[in-house]
Scaffold this active site. Structure first.
Site, PDB file in Angstrom:
ATOM      1  N   GLU A   1       0.867  -1.181   0.136  1.00  0.00           N
ATOM      2  CA  GLU A   1       0.003  -0.055   0.022  1.00  0.00           C
ATOM      3  C   GLU A   1       0.920   1.249  -0.050  1.00  0.00           C
ATOM      4  O   GLU A   1       1.956   1.162   0.687  1.00  0.00           O
ATOM      5  CB  GLU A   1      -0.935   0.051   1.167  1.00  0.00           C
TER       6      GLU A   1
ATOM      7  N   GLU B   1     -12.644   2.582   4.069  1.00  0.00           N
ATOM      8  CA  GLU B   1     -11.734   2.532   5.117  1.00  0.00           C
ATOM      9  C   GLU B   1     -11.998   4.191   5.489  1.00  0.00           C
ATOM     10  O   GLU B   1     -11.045   4.902   5.023  1.00  0.00           O
ATOM     11  CB  GLU B   1     -10.264   2.316   4.648  1.00  0.00           C
TER      12      GLU B   1
END
Length: 280
Positions: free
Chosen positions: A155, A256
């Site tokens: 990520e 998220e």
């Protein structure tokens, strides 16, 4: 795929955090969701007691929620840390101890995506030494993920909020993905495309989607500014998810984002209830 047509899951490490961990899967299910993801839930315990793992597994299964994404141990998250795998000493050792624990837990729930956060630069340690350590640990993580039929996610975070993390752009994350795949020969490392982080970096999201969707294993969203629900900021998430669909992405979209001032159950008004359950 538009904003209302995507296959969504809820991140239970940022939403429903007003509840104890074991109550969150049921709360997500009560809100209409059947798929969830998690950061590593035990920030001080890379190798928790079996009873704790069993209790969380039971809570997920009892709620009828499918775990679709899980972080490896990443230190204090939320908090000052941005991962552990590139940090020499105790943190790296904790990451390594966690690898098989996390992979086996994921396998027991049919979860096929494991996210490995890189970690911050450490004062007094050469970046090259940290990168060498990171590759060693990511290679171990990729092999463990392969063993349980999962992909390893890399990520990119954002520089304004994570100034000590070196993985703060899509190209840099892709560079790490390619390095890991070259080292293992397994081709199971993939990019985690978090549209909030990339937008905070000022990256061209249309270009990122066009260039990197074929190497993307998971997508996460939050609006910007504010990191809250779609429609609370300025990102055209409907357009971005439509572009991802056209580029061939058919995986999960992780919610998220921060719920705001109210309870998490009130943070989904933008998404009709009939579109919340996993499809396909």
């Amino acid at each position: 795929m538009g904003l209302l047509d995507a296959r969504f899951d809820v991140n239970l490490s940022i939403l429903f955090t007003e509840l104890p961990l074991l109550e969150r899967p049921a709360a997500a299910a009560a809100a209409g969701f059947t798929a969830v993801e998690l950061w590593w839930p035990w920030v001080d315990a890379p190798t928790p007691e079996r009873a704790e793992l069993d209790a969380l597994r039971g809570a997920l299964n009892d709620a009828g929620t499918q775990l679709v994404g899980l972080n490896f141990y990443a230190g204090q998250l939320p908090g000052p840390d941005r991962g552990a795998l590139s940090v020499p000493g105790e943190e790296s050792e904790k990451f390594r101890a966690n690898i098989d624990v996390a992979a086996d837990f994921a396998q027991s729930l049919g979860c096929t995506a494991l996210n490995a956060l890189y970690g911050n630069r450490v004062e007094g340690v050469a970046p090259e030494a940290q990168d060498e350590l990171a590759l060693e640990n990511l290679t171990l993580a990729a092999r463990a993920a392969h063993r349980v039929g999962a992909v390893l996610l890399i990520e990119a975070l954002n520089a304004p909020e994570s100034p000590l993390c070196p993985i703060v752009s899509a190209p840099k994350a892709i560079e790490v993905v390619e390095r890991v795949n070259e080292a293992t020969g397994l081709d199971n490392a993939r990019f985690l495309m978090d549209l909030y982080h990339l937008s905070m970096n000022g990256e061209d999201l249309h270009e990122v989607i066009g260039r990197y969707t074929d190497r993307t294993g998971h997508v996460q969203i939050a609006d910007n500014p504010g990191r809250s629900f779609p429609g609370s900021g300025a990102l055209d998430l409907a357009d971005l998810l439509g572009r991802l669909d056209k580029a061939g992405y058919d995986g999960w979209i992780g919610l998220e984002y921060k719920p705001g001032d109210g309870p998490s159950a009130d943070a989904f008004d933008w998404l009709p209830r009939e579109r919340r359950a996993a499809r396909g």
